[in-house]
Motif scaffolding. Structure first.
Motif, PDB file in Angstrom:
ATOM      1  N   SER A 117       7.791   2.765   9.241  1.00 11.75           N
ATOM      2  CA  SER A 117       6.538   3.370   8.810  1.00 11.75           C
ATOM      3  C   SER A 117       6.516   3.497   7.287  1.00 11.75           C
ATOM      4  O   SER A 117       7.509   3.866   6.665  1.00 11.75           O
ATOM      5  N   CYS A 118       5.368   3.191   6.691  1.00 14.13           N
ATOM      6  CA  CYS A 118       5.228   3.294   5.247  1.00 14.13           C
ATOM      7  C   CYS A 118       3.761   3.494   4.871  1.00 14.13           C
ATOM      8  O   CYS A 118       2.871   3.394   5.718  1.00 14.13           O
ATOM      9  N   ILE A 119       3.545   3.785   3.595  1.00 13.75           N
ATOM     10  CA  ILE A 119       2.215   3.754   3.014  1.00 13.75           C
ATOM     11  C   ILE A 119       2.296   2.851   1.802  1.00 13.75           C
ATOM     12  O   ILE A 119       3.384   2.621   1.257  1.00 13.75           O
ATOM     13  N   THR A 120       1.163   2.337   1.369  1.00 16.65           N
ATOM     14  CA  THR A 120       1.122   1.499   0.185  1.00 16.65           C
ATOM     15  C   THR A 120       0.259   2.180  -0.859  1.00 16.65           C
ATOM     16  O   THR A 120      -0.845   2.624  -0.559  1.00 16.65           O
ATOM     17  N   PRO A 132      -0.767   5.530   6.840  1.00 18.32           N
ATOM     18  CA  PRO A 132       0.555   5.094   7.309  1.00 18.32           C
ATOM     19  C   PRO A 132       0.434   3.940   8.304  1.00 18.32           C
ATOM     20  O   PRO A 132      -0.490   3.916   9.123  1.00 18.32           O
ATOM     21  N   TYR A 133       1.332   2.980   8.180  1.00 22.31           N
ATOM     22  CA  TYR A 133       1.368   1.831   9.078  1.00 22.31           C
ATOM     23  C   TYR A 133       2.809   1.349   9.202  1.00 22.31           C
ATOM     24  O   TYR A 133       3.674   1.751   8.436  1.00 22.31           O
ATOM     25  N   VAL A 134       3.059   0.484  10.158  1.00 20.08           N
ATOM     26  CA  VAL A 134       4.392  -0.089  10.351  1.00 20.08           C
ATOM     27  C   VAL A 134       4.448  -1.410   9.600  1.00 20.08           C
ATOM     28  O   VAL A 134       3.649  -2.318   9.860  1.00 20.08           O
ATOM     29  N   SER A 135       5.372  -1.511   8.670  1.00 20.01           N
ATOM     30  CA  SER A 135       5.533  -2.713   7.860  1.00 20.01           C
ATOM     31  C   SER A 135       5.966  -3.895   8.719  1.00 20.01           C
ATOM     32  O   SER A 135       6.891  -3.773   9.533  1.00 20.01           O
ATOM     33  N   ALA A 136       5.318  -5.017   8.523  1.00 20.27           N
ATOM     34  CA  ALA A 136       5.692  -6.239   9.236  1.00 20.27           C
ATOM     35  C   ALA A 136       7.054  -6.749   8.778  1.00 20.27           C
ATOM     36  O   ALA A 136       7.739  -7.451   9.512  1.00 20.27           O
TER      37      ALA A 136
END
Length: 70
Positions: free
Chosen positions: A45-48, A36-40
């Motif tokens: 918060s999302c995952i790819t 999980p990270y914060v989309s620029a």
């Protein structure tokens, strides 16, 4: 030969995708799930999720991915 076509909706800076962890993960392993990270772009918060695309000979010809909000 690997055709590199990058498309993002909404637009994102993908010119250096080859150097990113998700690209090498999908190219090396056939699939990749990010932490999980914060989309620029969305600031959420999302995952790819990514998967290599193979031709009939089994050669990787691209990578497809999607961001999922978490």
């Amino acid at each position: 030969m690997l055709l590199r076509l990058f498309y993002s909706e909404p637009a994102a800076g993908l010119l250096n995708a080859k150097r990113r962890e998700w690209w090498s993960g999908a190219m090396d392993e056939g699939e990749f799930v990010s932490k999980p990270y914060v989309s620029a772009i969305t600031k959420r918060s999302c995952i790819t999720l990514l998967r290599a695309i193979r031709n009939r000979q089994g050669e990787i010809v691209g990578v497809v991915g999607i961001d999922i909000a978490v």
